[in-house]
Design a protein around this motif. Structure first.
Motif, PDB file in Angstrom:
ATOM      1  N   ALA A  49       0.839  -1.181   0.000  1.00  0.00           N
ATOM      2  CA  ALA A  49       0.000   0.000   0.000  1.00  0.00           C
ATOM      3  C   ALA A  49       0.880   1.239   0.000  1.00  0.00           C
ATOM      4  CB  ALA A  49      -0.884  -0.008   1.236  1.00  0.00           C
ATOM      5  N   LYS A  50       0.592   2.142  -0.932  1.00  0.00           N
ATOM      6  CA  LYS A  50       1.252   3.442  -0.894  1.00  0.00           C
ATOM      7  C   LYS A  50       0.387   4.382  -0.074  1.00  0.00           C
ATOM      8  CE  LYS A  50       2.497   2.448  -5.587  1.00  0.00           C
ATOM      9  NZ  LYS A  50       1.461   2.319  -6.590  1.00  0.00           N
ATOM     10  N   VAL A  51      -0.925   4.098  -0.151  1.00  0.00           N
ATOM     11  CA  VAL A  51      -1.874   4.929   0.585  1.00  0.00           C
ATOM     12  C   VAL A  51      -2.661   4.032   1.524  1.00  0.00           C
ATOM     13  CG1 VAL A  51      -3.908   6.391   0.380  1.00  0.00           C
ATOM     14  CG2 VAL A  51      -2.080   6.555  -1.321  1.00  0.00           C
TER      15      VAL A  51
ATOM     16  N   ARG B  48       4.841   5.732   8.676  1.00  0.00           N
ATOM     17  CA  ARG B  48       5.131   7.074   8.161  1.00  0.00           C
ATOM     18  C   ARG B  48       6.617   7.177   7.829  1.00  0.00           C
ATOM     19  NH1 ARG B  48       3.204  11.781  11.923  1.00  0.00           N
ATOM     20  NH2 ARG B  48       4.514  10.685  13.425  1.00  0.00           N
ATOM     21  N   GLU B  49       7.452   6.619   8.706  1.00  0.00           N
ATOM     22  CA  GLU B  49       8.893   6.643   8.431  1.00  0.00           C
ATOM     23  C   GLU B  49       9.216   5.878   7.158  1.00  0.00           C
ATOM     24  OE1 GLU B  49      10.741   5.081  11.939  1.00  0.00           O
ATOM     25  OE2 GLU B  49       9.821   6.689  13.148  1.00  0.00           O
ATOM     26  N   ASP B  50       8.443   4.817   6.917  1.00  0.00           N
ATOM     27  CA  ASP B  50       8.673   4.026   5.714  1.00  0.00           C
ATOM     28  C   ASP B  50       8.135   4.712   4.468  1.00  0.00           C
ATOM     29  OD1 ASP B  50       9.737   2.236   7.382  1.00  0.00           O
ATOM     30  OD2 ASP B  50       8.126   0.747   7.276  1.00  0.00           O
TER      31      ASP B  50
ATOM     32  N   VAL C 222       2.585   1.946  15.404  1.00  0.00           N
ATOM     33  CA  VAL C 222       2.644   1.323  14.078  1.00  0.00           C
ATOM     34  C   VAL C 222       2.507   2.390  13.002  1.00  0.00           C
ATOM     35  CG1 VAL C 222       1.403  -0.186  12.502  1.00  0.00           C
ATOM     36  CG2 VAL C 222       1.835  -0.913  14.850  1.00  0.00           C
ATOM     37  N   MET C 223       1.593   3.340  13.222  1.00  0.00           N
ATOM     38  CA  MET C 223       1.396   4.382  12.215  1.00  0.00           C
ATOM     39  C   MET C 223       2.668   5.214  12.030  1.00  0.00           C
ATOM     40  SD  MET C 223      -2.497   5.516  13.164  1.00  0.00           S
ATOM     41  CE  MET C 223      -2.554   6.999  12.171  1.00  0.00           C
TER      42      MET C 223
END
Lengths: 351, 504, 337
Positions: free
Chosen positions: B155-157, B183-185, B178-179
């Protein structure tokens, strides 16, 4: 007029009867022989009597959003118990003895209904599954009572219930009329019908207006079992014997079919007693027709299959939508109408 | 600035009778958590459904990494790299965690799947056994597994639609961890929540919608709670309306009809105190998801409370079921008319009689029901005025009146109305408001819940303010303004002290 | 029993077995089966506790087992199939009628199986496409299949084709026992079903659909195809069971296998499969059928306890397992939230 929900069932019944009249000229004639009424129409009523009774019970259960698969087994048990008690008596013709047997059979039927109702209302088991238990075990119980034999009785008072005449009419028809009348009064002259329809129509809303649905559901199953018990007495009385294995076989399916043909949805809610009676009469007329046409009665099953399929398909919104869409080019599909509220994060789940 | 991974331009979507989205634009950058905010009817759900292909927009474009895409359905959205995790987890509880992560994704080597799943779960600090059925774990874990699945489909989004509604504090913290990692990824996360604190805690930017229109896109750091609420409700931008005088009728200080002390329910609403006198209208004010409905349901016994004591007319009571509450003279119109209120198959008359009849039992049919029904149909001007009309066919406003009539004929002491004016037309709305006021004048106690603050202020004597499943203040309606209430919601802390100060 | 442990070690990897954790009811069934067997062996040794009795269970209940295996697919996916008993009768009837008309046995059998598959497909299609309740759609299917039997013939038709005799010639095996070709066929079918459910994409989809149809759809699984296929599987299994029934009774009749749908459902439930779908195993169904068969055999040995006690026993077991499932289900839900 066409919108009335009894319109199509009545049309079907009338068409069937007229069709019979064309094929069999004497179909509508009712004669009086030795003080008794005879005729094809009377026969339909007479042979249809047990089915009408069971269908009346079934429709109240279905109205609560349930179903009762065990009616056939209850028919067998009730008939078996009554015949067993009578056959055990020194004087099978004693009216008191017969009344005792009948009373006991009906009490047992009520107990069976209580059992079903408790499983559904207290343990919360799905109705199909809950009543399946009795459907499986019930025939065993019936045979246990009759010791696996066919018990024959020779009791004129008992014979009256399913095969006798009273005031020139078959007694069974009188019983059906009385039960139907009492049911109609109970359902429509008290609030019973309204509350049952509310429970079947929207269980959560019913809870929030304070309806105590458990007792209603249990009552519905008990009533259904009572009706089946009476039907069981009729059937065994008519043949003067109790057959634990075959009495009431496939009766549950006919009863459900009668309810569906009568315009009551299997989902529950709104129900129609009159429609159900007409539905039962339609089924009985089909059986009688095919029988008089000389087709072996077992083949009626194919007809029933077609009728079930057609009625259910016509009642299915998905089917109507799909067939409708194919027939006419519809305007572009519209989303559901609840859109204004669709941003309803406010359906805060109160888990 | 990095180019957006997802851009929605000029999206419009209309449904019969309502413009759900009107020229709304939205963009999502890689590696950000972007909150989508708005009150009821703002168009959040519609926008997300357009994005995930459940609805097709009437106008506008969706661009993914700069390329226009047409999204035909949830599955296509997923293939394009847009994954959604809903509040009610859309996985199969009977399958193992590993199966839930990998099923439906082409050929899978199941022998290796388990090891791969373990690897993925460790990456998210999830110490769970991938071989166990998903149903063995809490909703919070299930949601995380759903996220793991979504992210692993590359998923990109990632769309998180109210993921926190049923989570407790620790579980939310875990989700946020986890979020942050995602976000870092570089995953772009669209986050919908009704909890303001969470939005400030996790999001980088906020897009606010109101009434189907875009209000604006803001850096979270530059927002205060007050400005955000202002954007959501439009309060700051619009001229102040003339204040309506609150009811002159001050409640008598005698015995309250209902007193709640420390009533609460875990996962529903924190323990709260409340008194309602006869002749008094008490309003519940709070944003979406603030716990208004949860609080009301406890007072009616629709849900059981796990703490506190309730007394009615001074006598302590335990409400085990709605039936018990009704016996004590409490009535409740739920916000969800169709699923919890109306029996749509039944007629108007039958629906009106239902509560009274349920209280009387089935044996004693209400004899003058026709008269009662007619009287109330006339009194509330229900159209069609035919008592035999099928209730499901009525308009929303008239359905609401049917429900009101249902309770009014039971002559309740306390009437709880949860969003009685939602989704109904202006005329009917005014009628219902007038009715509430006149009921209070007759001496009934009313608990009035509405998302519209003006409405609450127009008819309530006092207002209970709720936020994030807590009752944070009680304000007397003397010179009270919507802004004051919003300021209370925006204010820090939970203390009633601050709120009382605001009320002065 | 040997067959079971074999499958347990080889077929069921720890992964698939542990992964569903719904095996408590299966263990209860296994325990009951062992208990009934031990009791029977103590009471009626040397007639009861022999290997031949186990083999006979497969000979006498083979058709029920095959039917129940098909039913397992349907119930796992969240449906129910009431037509199976009627399809068994139709299968036997077609074999009797077609071989009677001079068709070769294989062609008659293939036709019977094709008829079962077709009926299953129609039922599945109507259920999925038109959203008719499975219970009603298969009820119509039941009427249709039984009715067709009687359209073929009101009377019972004997099967005279030598093939049907051949498939039940006893074959001596070591240990002073004999088996029949039909037993091997039944075991092969169980093995295939086991493989389909636990090692194919279709099988996994069946579980997923039974767990949550909506989720399955959102995860991109072919909901319609899976659902319809389970009814086809059930139709095929019932038709094969019909052929076996024909072999067993050497006749076809519209009155064969009346009420077998109930026995099949009972066996599936007693075997630990949740009637609401999503949880259960083919091997559980095997145990369920074995348990029913053992009770029947035991009652036969007993002599004075007559056959109707079987029905009552099945009913009691059904009740116990439904309540057990209900209790487990409640626990599972409360653990989830």
């Amino acid at each position: 007029m066409i919108k009335h929900r009894l319109f199509w069932p009545v049309v079907a019944l009338v068409a069937l009867l007229l069709g019979n009249r064309i094929v069999t000229p004497g179909f509508f004639s009712v004669e009086v022989k030795s003080g008794h009424l005879y005729g094809s129409l009377i026969d339909i009523l007479l042979f249809g009597a047990p089915l009408i009774l069971i269908a009346l019970g079934m429709v109240t259960v279905i109205a609560t959003g349930g179903i009762d698969l065990s009616v056939g087994a209850t028919v067998a048990i009730s008939g078996a118990l009554a015949c067993y008690i009578i056959s055990d008596q020194a004087n099978q013709g004693s009216v008191g003895g017969v009344l005792f047997a009948v009373a006991l059979a009906l009490v047992l039927s009520l107990a069976l209904g209580l059992w079903n109702g408790m499983l559904v209302a207290w343990l919360g088991i799905q109705p199909i599954i809950a009543t399946l238990i009795l459907m499986v075990a019930g025939r065993g119980v019936a045979q246990l009572i009759t010791s696996g034999k066919i018990i024959t009785v020779n009791s004129p008072p008992y014979k009256l219930i399913g095969g006798g005449y009273w005031l020139g009419l078959p007694f069974a028809i009188i019983v059906v009329v009385v039960v139907a009348a009492i049911t109609a009064v109970l359902v429509r002259r008290t609030a019973l019908g309204l509350l049952i329809e509310a429970v079947g129509g929207n269980a959560e809303a019913s809870r929030l207006v304070g309806i105590r649905s458990r007792s209603l559901i249990i009552m519905a199953y008990m009533f259904c079992a009572l009706c089946s018990g009476i039907a069981g007495l009729m059937i065994s009385s008519n043949i003067a014997a109790a057959d634990g294995n075959n009495a009431g076989l496939w009766m549950e399916l006919d009863a459900i079919l009668a309810v569906v043909i009568g315009g009551t949805s299997l989902i529950g809610g709104r129900f129609s007693l009159a429609g159900t009676i007409i539905g039962a009469l339609i089924i009985q007329t089909i059986s009688t027709t095919i029988y008089t046409a000389g087709v072996p009665s077992y083949r009626v099953l194919v007809f029933k299959a077609v009728v079930v399929a057609l009625v259910c398909l016509i009642q299915s919104p998905a089917f109507r939508a799909k067939v409708f869409r194919r027939r006419h080019k519809r305007p572009p599909p519209q989303p559901k109408a609840e859109v204004p509220a669709s941003d309803s994060g406010d359906l805060e789940v109160s888990a | 600035m990095t180019p957006p991974i997802l851009e929605m331009r000029g999206i419009s979507k209309a449904f019969p009778g309502v413009r759900a989205l009107d020229d709304v634009s939205f963009r999502l950058l890689p590696g950000e958590v972007h909150a989508l905010m708005g009150e009821n009817g703002a168009g959040k759900s519609t926008l997300i459904k357009v994005l995930t292909g459940v609805y097709t927009a009437d106008a506008g474009d969706v661009l993914l990494a700069g390329n226009p895409v047409v999204i035909g359905g949830p599955h296509q959205a997923q293939e394009a790299g847009i994954s959604t995790v809903y509040q009610e987890v859309n996985l199969c509880p009977n399958l193992s965690v590993a199966e839930n992560i990998f099923i439906g994704r082409g050929k899978v080597r199941w022998k290796q799947a388990r090891a791969r799943a373990a690897e993925l779960l460790t990456r998210f600090d999830l110490d769970i056994d991938p071989a166990l059925p998903l149903g063995a774990y809490s909703i919070a874990i299930q949601q995380l597994v759903a996220i793991v699945r979504a992210v692993d489909i590359s998923a990109k989004v990632l769309v998180l639609d109210e993921p926190t509604s049923s989570l407790d504090r620790d579980e939310v913290a875990r989700l946020f961890a986890v979020m942050r990692r995602l976000r870092e990824d570089g995953v772009a996360i669209l986050f919908v929540s009704h909890f303001l604190e969470q939005v400030f805690d996790i999001s980088d930017r906020v897009t606010v919608l109101r009434n189907g229109r875009l209000v604006g896109e803001y850096e979270t750091g530059a927002l205060t709670r007050a400005t955000l609420i202002g954007h959501m409700t439009g309060r700051v931008l619009e001229a102040l309306e003339e204040l309506h005088a609150p009811g002159e009728h001050a409640p008598d200080s005698a015995q309250p009809v209902l007193r709640a002390e420390g009533i609460g329910r875990k996962g529903g609403i924190a323990p709260f105190d409340l008194t309602i006198h006869s002749g008094e209208v008490v309003g519940f004010a709070g944003l979406l998801g603030s716990g208004r409905t949860e609080a009301a349901r406890l007072l009616f016994g629709a849900d059981g409370s796990d703490s506190g004591q309730l007394s009615i007319d001074g006598k302590p009571v335990t409400l085990k079921s709605p039936g018990a509450a009704i016996e004590h003279g409490v009535a409740f119109c739920p916000e969800n008319r169709k699923t919890e209120g109306l029996v749509e198959d039944l007629t108007v008359g039958e629906n009106i009689m239902l509560a009274l009849q349920a209280a009387r039992g089935w044996v004693r049919q209400v004899t003058d029901s026709d008269d009662l029904v007619r009287r109330w149909i006339t009194a509330l001007r229900i159209t069609p005025s035919d008592p035999d009309a099928i209730a499901g066919n009525l308009s929303g406003g008239n359905q609401q009146k049917v429900l009101l009539a249902r309770w009014l004929i039971t002559q309740p002491k306390l009437l709880i109305l949860d969003e009685p004016t939602r989704g109904i037309d202006v005329g009917a709305k005014a009628e219902i408001q007038k009715l509430v006021v006149s009921l209070a004048d007759e001496g009934k106690a009313v608990l009035f819940i509405s998302a519209e603050l003006e409405e609450v202020l127009r008819i309530s004597h006092k207002v209970e303010v709720l936020r994030d499943r807590q009752m944070i203040a009680e304000l007397a309606n003397e010179g009270l303004t919507p802004e004051r209430i919003l300021a209370t919601i925006a204010g820090g802390g939970t203390g009633t002290v601050a709120a009382e100060g605001a009320a002065q | 029993m040997t067959a079971l442990t074999f499958m347990g070690k080889r077929g069921m990897t720890a992964f698939t077995f542990v992964s569903r954790r719904g095996y408590l009811p299966v263990l209860v069934t296994l325990g009951l089966l062992v208990a009934v067997f031990v009791v029977g062996s103590i009471l009626y040794y040397p007639d009861f506790g022999t290997g031949q009795v186990v083999v006979n269970l497969f000979i006498d209940n083979g058709f029920l087992l095959v039917t129940a295996v098909g039913m397992t697919f349907v119930i796992l996916s969240g449906g129910i199939d009431l037509s199976v008993g009627a399809v068994v009768a139709l299968g036997a009837m077609l074999c009797a009628w077609l071989t009677g008309m001079g068709w070769p046995a294989w062609l008659a059998i293939v036709t019977a199986i094709a008829a079962g598959a077709l009926l299953g497909f129609i039922q599945g299609y109507v259920i999925h496409e038109f959203e008719i309740q499975p219970f009603i759609a298969t009820l119509a299917g039941m009427f249709l299949a039984r009715g067709l039997c009687f359209v073929i013939s009101i009377e019972q038709i004997p099967i005279k084709d030598p093939f049907f005799d051949w498939v039940q010639t006893p074959i001596a095996v070591p240990g002073d026992m004999f088996i029949k070709p039909t037993v091997i066929l039944v075991l092969v079918i169980v093995a295939i079903a086991y493989w389909m459910l636990h090692y194919t994409r279709f099988g996994r989809n069946v579980y997923a659909v039974g767990g949550s149809a909506q989720s399955a759809l959102l995860m991109g699984l072919p909901l319609g195809r899976t659902r319809i296929l389970t009814y086809v599987v059930s139709g095929v299994c019932s038709a094969i069971a019909g052929v076996l029934f024909g072999v067993y009774t050497l006749s076809g009749s519209g009155l064969h296998a009346v009420g077998m749908e109930l026995d099949a459902i009972a066996a599936v439930v007693i075997g630990g499969t949740l009637l609401t779908g999503g949880y259960g195993y083919v091997l559980g169904t095997l145990l369920g059928v074995m348990l029913l068969g053992t009770i029947k055999t035991l009652l036969n040995f007993q002599g004075t306890l007559s056959s109707w006690w079987t029905r009552i026993a099945i009913g009691v077991l059904l009740f116990v397992f439904i309540v057990l499932q209900r209790a487990l289900g409640t626990r599972r839900r409360s653990a989830g939230v």
